[in-house]
Motif scaffolding. Structure first.
Motif, PDB file in Angstrom:
ATOM      1  N   ALA A  33     -63.267 -47.426  28.839  1.00 15.24           N
ATOM      2  CA  ALA A  33     -61.803 -47.156  28.910  1.00 15.24           C
ATOM      3  C   ALA A  33     -61.474 -46.239  27.921  1.00 15.24           C
ATOM      4  O   ALA A  33     -60.321 -46.406  27.147  1.00 15.24           O
ATOM      5  N   THR A  34     -62.207 -45.258  27.550  1.00 19.52           N
ATOM      6  CA  THR A  34     -61.887 -44.236  26.394  1.00 19.52           C
ATOM      7  C   THR A  34     -61.254 -42.931  27.065  1.00 19.52           C
ATOM      8  O   THR A  34     -61.858 -42.273  27.794  1.00 19.52           O
ATOM      9  N   PRO A  35     -60.038 -42.564  26.479  1.00 25.57           N
ATOM     10  CA  PRO A  35     -59.306 -41.320  27.096  1.00 25.57           C
ATOM     11  C   PRO A  35     -60.426 -40.188  26.995  1.00 25.57           C
ATOM     12  O   PRO A  35     -60.832 -39.779  26.154  1.00 25.57           O
ATOM     13  N   GLY A  36     -60.316 -39.447  28.129  1.00 17.98           N
ATOM     14  CA  GLY A  36     -61.064 -38.083  28.132  1.00 17.98           C
ATOM     15  C   GLY A  36     -62.477 -38.225  28.499  1.00 17.98           C
ATOM     16  O   GLY A  36     -63.222 -37.319  28.207  1.00 17.98           O
ATOM     17  N   MET A  37     -62.932 -39.712  28.763  1.00 19.03           N
ATOM     18  CA  MET A  37     -64.501 -39.809  28.699  1.00 19.03           C
ATOM     19  C   MET A  37     -64.912 -40.610  29.780  1.00 19.03           C
ATOM     20  O   MET A  37     -64.292 -41.791  30.112  1.00 19.03           O
ATOM     21  N   LEU A 196     -42.267 -47.299  24.555  1.00 19.88           N
ATOM     22  CA  LEU A 196     -43.526 -46.536  24.549  1.00 19.88           C
ATOM     23  C   LEU A 196     -43.482 -45.324  23.547  1.00 19.88           C
ATOM     24  O   LEU A 196     -44.392 -45.072  23.101  1.00 19.88           O
ATOM     25  N   ASP A 197     -42.250 -44.644  23.743  1.00 21.70           N
ATOM     26  CA  ASP A 197     -42.232 -43.450  22.629  1.00 21.70           C
ATOM     27  C   ASP A 197     -42.335 -43.778  21.119  1.00 21.70           C
ATOM     28  O   ASP A 197     -42.825 -42.912  20.547  1.00 21.70           O
ATOM     29  N   HIS A 198     -42.091 -44.827  20.833  1.00 17.74           N
ATOM     30  CA  HIS A 198     -41.872 -45.169  19.645  1.00 17.74           C
ATOM     31  C   HIS A 198     -43.410 -46.032  19.169  1.00 17.74           C
ATOM     32  O   HIS A 198     -43.314 -46.378  18.129  1.00 17.74           O
ATOM     33  N   LEU A 199     -43.986 -46.371  20.249  1.00 18.05           N
ATOM     34  CA  LEU A 199     -45.478 -47.001  19.715  1.00 18.05           C
ATOM     35  C   LEU A 199     -46.595 -46.011  20.009  1.00 18.05           C
ATOM     36  O   LEU A 199     -47.826 -46.285  20.610  1.00 18.05           O
ATOM     37  N   GLU A 200     -46.296 -44.816  19.230  1.00 23.31           N
ATOM     38  CA  GLU A 200     -47.682 -43.911  19.292  1.00 23.31           C
ATOM     39  C   GLU A 200     -47.302 -43.665  17.565  1.00 23.31           C
ATOM     40  O   GLU A 200     -46.415 -43.269  17.244  1.00 23.31           O
ATOM     41  N   TYR A 201     -48.541 -43.203  17.090  1.00 20.72           N
ATOM     42  CA  TYR A 201     -48.612 -42.740  15.754  1.00 20.72           C
ATOM     43  C   TYR A 201     -50.151 -42.349  15.566  1.00 20.72           C
ATOM     44  O   TYR A 201     -51.091 -42.858  15.819  1.00 20.72           O
ATOM     45  N   ASP A 202     -50.101 -41.204  14.977  1.00 20.01           N
ATOM     46  CA  ASP A 202     -51.467 -40.484  14.733  1.00 20.01           C
ATOM     47  C   ASP A 202     -52.550 -40.555  16.102  1.00 20.01           C
ATOM     48  O   ASP A 202     -52.054 -40.092  16.809  1.00 20.01           O
ATOM     49  N   ASP A 203     -53.654 -41.262  16.111  1.00 17.40           N
ATOM     50  CA  ASP A 203     -54.293 -41.246  17.310  1.00 17.40           C
ATOM     51  C   ASP A 203     -54.414 -42.714  17.780  1.00 17.40           C
ATOM     52  O   ASP A 203     -54.938 -42.734  18.833  1.00 17.40           O
ATOM     53  N   LEU A 204     -53.219 -43.401  17.505  1.00 17.51           N
ATOM     54  CA  LEU A 204     -52.819 -44.715  18.325  1.00 17.51           C
ATOM     55  C   LEU A 204     -51.732 -44.264  19.318  1.00 17.51           C
ATOM     56  O   LEU A 204     -50.585 -44.038  18.793  1.00 17.51           O
ATOM     57  N   SER A 205     -51.760 -45.060  20.402  1.00 19.38           N
ATOM     58  CA  SER A 205     -50.917 -45.005  21.254  1.00 19.38           C
ATOM     59  C   SER A 205     -51.108 -45.940  22.434  1.00 19.38           C
ATOM     60  O   SER A 205     -51.873 -46.116  23.282  1.00 19.38           O
ATOM     61  N   VAL A 206     -50.322 -46.747  22.762  1.00 14.58           N
ATOM     62  CA  VAL A 206     -50.132 -47.834  23.812  1.00 14.58           C
ATOM     63  C   VAL A 206     -49.923 -47.044  25.047  1.00 14.58           C
ATOM     64  O   VAL A 206     -50.642 -47.625  25.859  1.00 14.58           O
ATOM     65  N   ARG A 207     -49.304 -46.123  25.121  1.00 10.21           N
ATOM     66  CA  ARG A 207     -49.195 -45.369  26.479  1.00 10.21           C
ATOM     67  C   ARG A 207     -50.611 -44.843  26.892  1.00 10.21           C
ATOM     68  O   ARG A 207     -50.858 -44.955  28.011  1.00 10.21           O
ATOM     69  N   ARG A 208     -51.297 -44.077  25.914  1.00 13.00           N
ATOM     70  CA  ARG A 208     -52.622 -43.556  26.224  1.00 13.00           C
ATOM     71  C   ARG A 208     -53.433 -44.613  26.714  1.00 13.00           C
ATOM     72  O   ARG A 208     -54.216 -44.316  27.590  1.00 13.00           O
ATOM     73  N   SER A 209     -53.497 -45.618  26.074  1.00 13.68           N
ATOM     74  CA  SER A 209     -54.475 -47.014  26.339  1.00 13.68           C
ATOM     75  C   SER A 209     -53.932 -47.280  27.741  1.00 13.68           C
ATOM     76  O   SER A 209     -55.150 -47.457  28.476  1.00 13.68           O
ATOM     77  N   LEU A 210     -52.992 -47.572  28.230  1.00 11.99           N
ATOM     78  CA  LEU A 210     -52.658 -47.675  29.537  1.00 11.99           C
ATOM     79  C   LEU A 210     -52.856 -46.960  30.494  1.00 11.99           C
ATOM     80  O   LEU A 210     -53.335 -47.227  31.593  1.00 11.99           O
ATOM     81  N   SER A 211     -52.713 -45.541  30.112  1.00 15.81           N
ATOM     82  CA  SER A 211     -53.047 -44.405  30.981  1.00 15.81           C
ATOM     83  C   SER A 211     -54.239 -44.601  31.620  1.00 15.81           C
ATOM     84  O   SER A 211     -54.833 -44.263  32.779  1.00 15.81           O
ATOM     85  N   ASP A 288     -42.969 -51.635  30.951  1.00 15.67           N
ATOM     86  CA  ASP A 288     -42.286 -50.408  30.547  1.00 15.67           C
ATOM     87  C   ASP A 288     -42.976 -49.158  31.074  1.00 15.67           C
ATOM     88  O   ASP A 288     -42.777 -48.068  31.669  1.00 15.67           O
ATOM     89  N   PHE A 289     -44.583 -49.393  31.086  1.00 13.18           N
ATOM     90  CA  PHE A 289     -45.558 -48.050  31.666  1.00 13.18           C
ATOM     91  C   PHE A 289     -45.246 -48.181  33.080  1.00 13.18           C
ATOM     92  O   PHE A 289     -45.200 -47.019  33.541  1.00 13.18           O
ATOM     93  N   ALA A 290     -45.281 -49.252  33.686  1.00 10.58           N
ATOM     94  CA  ALA A 290     -45.092 -49.181  35.226  1.00 10.58           C
ATOM     95  C   ALA A 290     -43.908 -48.793  35.471  1.00 10.58           C
ATOM     96  O   ALA A 290     -43.638 -47.801  36.598  1.00 10.58           O
ATOM     97  N   HIS A 291     -42.659 -48.755  34.723  1.00 15.50           N
ATOM     98  CA  HIS A 291     -41.622 -48.394  35.115  1.00 15.50           C
ATOM     99  C   HIS A 291     -41.639 -46.650  34.903  1.00 15.50           C
ATOM    100  O   HIS A 291     -40.916 -45.937  35.769  1.00 15.50           O
ATOM    101  N   GLU A 292     -42.181 -46.358  34.100  1.00 19.29           N
ATOM    102  CA  GLU A 292     -42.301 -44.742  33.656  1.00 19.29           C
ATOM    103  C   GLU A 292     -43.213 -44.317  34.951  1.00 19.29           C
ATOM    104  O   GLU A 292     -42.523 -43.220  35.558  1.00 19.29           O
ATOM    105  N   LEU A 293     -44.226 -45.234  35.431  1.00 15.42           N
ATOM    106  CA  LEU A 293     -44.694 -44.435  36.575  1.00 15.42           C
ATOM    107  C   LEU A 293     -43.842 -44.297  37.798  1.00 15.42           C
ATOM    108  O   LEU A 293     -43.932 -43.363  38.385  1.00 15.42           O
TER     109      LEU A 293
END
Length: 667
Positions: A33-37, A196-211, A288-293
Motif C-alpha cells: 500500500a505504497t503511494p505510486g508503487m 484531513l486538510d490539517h492532517l498533512e505534514y511534509d511526507d506524512l498524510s492521512v488522506r494519501r494513506s487512505l487514498s 471524513d475520507f468517505a465524505h470527501e469521496l
C-alpha cells in the motif's frame, strides 16, 4: 487500518527479539500500500532476500519456485527473523516463508491474511486515550512543565481519532510551530469538513494513506465506501447499504448479499470494522475520507439522492415496525402511509429488535434532515409506535421538536399537527400536563381544516384526560362528553372504550365505585374488540380505584392481570407497564409484603433509569423511600425521597406535596 502503526510496532518487536535470532534479521518492504508503487512480485522479493543473504546475482535462480527453494535451504539451519512489511496478500508472502524451525516471520498488512496457515494474528486498533496523549507529548517535545494541560492534549488526541499516523502529524505540527497550541490545533481539526486538510505534514498524510487503500478497491467496494460517506450515521446495516448503492428507479435494487460482500472487502483492508454480523462502523478519519469521496465523485445531487434513499429505508422500516406493534384496527390512525419498500416484520419481537439496533441511526439522520426533507418528517412520525413502546421518551421528544420546527418553517399544516399531537403525548408521559395540554389544544385547532374528524375526537379525549390530571374536573367532563359524542357519531367503538376509561379516572375523584363501573365497561369493549390495550388499561385503572377504596388485595390482582396481558418481560408497552408496576408496589406495601414490594420497586427503577423516564423513576423512588422508612432506615429513606423530588420537581406529579412534607420543604 492505514496509519495505525503496524510497521513501527513490527520494528519495535523485532529489535526486542534480536538476541533470540543470532543469525540475523531481514527486513523487506513489500509495498502492498505504497503511494505510486505496485506491490513487489514474488520474484522481486526473493531476489532482494537472496541478495541480502549474500547470494551473487548470477547464483539467483530465474524461476520463483527455484528461488523460493534456495531461500528455504539457506535459512533452514539458521535462527533468522524475517520482517515482511506492508504485504498486499497471502500470495505475496507465501513464497518467502522459511522452513527451518529456528526461523520466524513478522508480517504487517492492511489485510488479515487469513489464508496463511499457522499464523498468529494480532489486530491493531487506535491507541487508548492516555497512550495517544503520551505520544503527542513525546513526539511534539511538549512534555515538560508549563506546557498544555492534559485536557487540551486529550481533546487533540480525540480529534486525531487516536490514530498513530494522525497523532504523529499533529505532533510534528506542534513541534514545528511553537506558537500553535494543542487547543488551537484541536479546534482546526474539529472544524466541519477540514480535518484531513490539517492532517498533512511534509511526507506524512492521512488522506494519501487512505487514498492508496481506496485506489486498490474493486468497483463495488469503492461504491459502498463513498455511499457511506454520503450518509453519516453511527453504524451501517448491510440492508441499508444495499439501498444506498442502488440507483434511483433501478430494478431490481442492489442485492443485499452483494452489498455485504463489498462491505466485507472493506473490512479486509481495514477501512471498516464489523461490530456485529452485517453491521459496520468506519473509523472517524475514514468517515471524513468517505465524505470527501462522496462530494467529489457523486456531487451534491448524488449525495442528496443517497440521503433520501436512507430516509425512505429508515422511515418504511419504522412504519413496518409500527404495523407489527399497533393493533390492526388502530393502524390507520397511528401508522403513516407507505414511505418506501421494505419487507414486513414477522412479529413484534423482530420489529422491536430492528428498532433497538437502528435507533441511533434513525435519530441522527432524521434530526439532521428534518428541515430539508418531508421524508424525514414522515420517518419521525412512523417511529412513534416503537419509541412509545420502548419508553424512549428523550428520543421521542427530540425528534418531534425537530419535526415541529421543520413543519412550521415549511408551512406544512398536516406535519405540524402530527408533531404537536406526538409531542403532547411525550410531555404527558413525562408528567408535564400543562405543556401537553397546550400542545394538544394547538393540534385540535389544526385538525378540522385538514378534514380529520377522528383526530379531533382523539384530541378531545386527550384534552379531557389532561384536564383531569390538572384537577380541572368540570372542563375535563365537558371535553370527554364531547369526545364521546364524536366517537359514537363516527362509529368508533375503540375510541368509546378509551373515553370510558378517561371518564372512570375522572369519577375516581368523587366516587371510586362509579369509576370502577366505567372501567369495567371499557374492559367489556376491550374484550369484545379483542383489544389488549383497552384490557390492560382497564385492569390498571381498576387497580388504582381499588387502592382508593382501601382494597390493596383486589388492586394487586388487577395490576398483576394488567402485567400478564402486557407481558412480564421488558418487551411490553412501557407506559402501561410502569403505571401498573408502581401500583403493584403500592398494593404490596399496603399488604405488608415489603420484600416483594422492594423487588418490584427495584425493577421499575432500573427500567425507568435505562429509558431516561424521570417521572416513573421519581414515583418509584418515592415508594422505595416509604419501604425503607417502614424498616426504620430513615437516612436511606430521606436520600431516596431527595432523589425522587429531584426527578419530579417541575412536573405535576400528585406525590410532590407528600414529598415536600416528608422532606420538610415548602412548595
Amino acid at each position: 487500518m492505514a496509519g495505525v502503526g503496524k510497521s513501527a510496532l513490527a520494528l519495535h518487536v523485532s529489535h526486542g527479539l534480536r538476541e533470540e535470532f543470532p543469525d540475523g534479521q531481514l527486513h523487506l518492504h513489500l509495498h502492498g500500500a505504497t503511494p505510486g508503487m505496485s506491490p513487489l512480485a514474488p520474484c522481486q522479493s526473493l531476489t532482494a532476500l537472496l541478495r541480502d543473504l549474500g547470494v551473487p546475482p548470477r547464483g539467483i535462480p530465474e524461476t520463483p519456485d527455484a528461488a523460493a527453494a534456495l531461500l528455504r535451504s539457506l535459512l533452514a539451519p539458521t535462527r533468522t527473523l524475517l520482517v515482511l512489511d506492508d504485504a498486499a496478500s497471502a500470495a505475496q508472502v507465501r513464497p518467502l516463508l522459511p522452513a527451518g524451525a529456528g526461523c520466524a516471520v513478522v508480517v504487517t498488512s492492511r489485510s488479515p491474511l487469513t489464508a496463511l496457515d499457522g499464523a498468529a494474528r494480532f489486530a491493531l486498533t487506535p491507541l487508548s486515550a492516555p497512550e495517544s496523549a503520551a505520544l503527542l507529548r513525546a513526539a511534539s517535545g511538549r512534555d515538560g512543565a508549563g506546557t498544555a494541560g492534559s485536557g487540551d492534549m486529550d481533546r487533540l488526541a480525540e480529534s486525531c481519532g487516536r490514530l498513530p499516523l494522525a497523532l504523529r502529524i499533529a505532533a510534528a505540527r506542534l513541534a514545528a510551530r511553537r506558537a500553535l497550541t494543542p487547543a488551537d490545533l484541536a479546534g482546526l481539526l474539529t472544524a466541519q469538513g477540514s480535518r484531513l486538510d490539517h492532517l498533512e505534514y511534509d511526507d506524512l498524510s492521512v488522506r494519501r494513506s487512505l487514498s492508496v487503500a481506496h485506489a486498490a478497491l474493486d468497483p463495488d467496494a469503492a461504491l459502498a465506501l463513498r455511499r457511506l460517506g454520503a450518509v453519516d450515521i453511527p453504524e451501517y446495516d448491510a440492508s441499508l447499504v444495499a439501498r444506498l448503492m442502488s440507483s434511483d428507479g433501478a430494478e431490481p435494487p442492489f442485492d443485499v448479499r452483494r452489498a455485504a460482500a463489498a462491505l466485507e472487502r472493506l473490512v479486509d483492508v481495514a477501512l471498516l470494522d464489523e461490530v456485529a454480523y452485517q453491521r459496520f462502523v468506519p473509523h472517524d478519519l475514514v468517515r471524513d475520507f468517505a465524505h470527501e469521496l462522496a462530494v467529489r465523485l457523486d456531487g451534491e445531487q448524488g449525495r442528496a439522492a443517497a440521503v433520501e434513499r436512507a430516509l425512505r429505508w429508515f422511515g418504511e422500516s419504522a412504519r413496518q415496525a409500527g404495523l407489527a406493534l399497533v393493533p390492526a384496527h388502530l393502524a390507520g390512525n397511528r401508522v403513516p402511509p407507505p414511505i418506501g419498500e421494505v419487507p414486513p416484520f414477522p412479529g413484534e419481537a423482530e420489529a422491536l429488535a430492528w428498532g433497538d439496533r437502528e435507533l441511533p441511526g434513525l435519530v441522527t439522520l432524521t434530526r439532521a434532515y428534518a428541515p430539508k426533507s418531508r421524508t424525514a418528517l414522515r420517518a419521525i412520525r412512523a417511529a412513534f409506535p416503537y419509541l412509545q413502546r420502548r419508553g424512549r421518551l428523550q428520543e421521542l421528544g427530540l425528534l418531534n421538536e425537530a419535526a415541529l420546527d421543520a413543519a412550521r418553517a415549511a408551512g406544512d399544516g398536516e406535519a405540524e399537527a402530527h408533531a404537536l399531537t406526538d409531542l403532547a403525548a411525550v410531555h404527558f408521559m413525562l408528567g408535564r400536563s400543562e405543556r401537553s395540554l397546550a400542545l394538544n389544544d394547538e393540534a385540535i385547532g389544526l385538525w378540522p381544516a385538514l378534514g380529520e374528524d377522528s383526530r379531533v375526537q382523539r384530541g378531545l379525549a386527550n384534552r379531557g384526560m389532561l384536564l383531569e390530571r390538572l384537577e380541572r374536573y368540570e372542563e375535563a367532563a365537558e371535553a370527554l362528553e364531547e369526545s364521546l359524542a364524536c366517537a359514537r357519531r363516527l362509529g368508533d367503538d375503540h375510541g368509546e372504550g378509551v373515553i370510558l376509561s378517561h371518564l372512570g379516572n375522572l369519577h375516581e375523584h368523587t366516587d371510586a365505585s362509579h369509576a370502577i363501573t366505567c372501567h369495567e365497561r371499557s374492559l367489556d369493549v376491550g374484550v369484545r374488540l379483542g383489544s389488549p390495550l383497552l384490557r390492560h388499561t382497564a385492569h390498571c385503572n381498576i387497580g388504582y380505584a381499588r387502592l382508593a377504596l382501601g382494597q390493596p388485595g383486589l388492586a394487586a390482582g388487577h395490576f398483576e392481570e394488567c402485567l400478564a396481558i402486557i407481558g412480564e418481560g421488558d418487551e411490553g408497552d412501557w407506559q402501561s407497564q410502569s403505571q401498573s408496576r408502581v401500583g403493584l408496589v403500592r398494593a404490596l406495601r399496603a399488604l405488608g409484603r415489603r420484600a416483594a414490594a422492594t423487588r418490584e420497586c427495584a425493577l421499575v427503577m432500573e427500567r425507568a433509569v435505562s429509558r431516561g423516564d424521570d417521572f416513573t423513576e421519581g414515583l418509584a423512588r418515592h415508594q422505595h423511600g416509604l419501604l425503607l422508612s417502614a424498616e426504620s432506615r430513615t437516612g436511606e429513606a430521606l436520600d431516596e425521597w431527595r432523589r425522587a423530588y429531584a426527578c419530579l420537581d417541575g412536573m405535576d406529579a400528585k406525590v410532590l406535596p407528600e414529598l415536600r412534607a416528608l422532606l420538610g420543604r415548602t412548595a
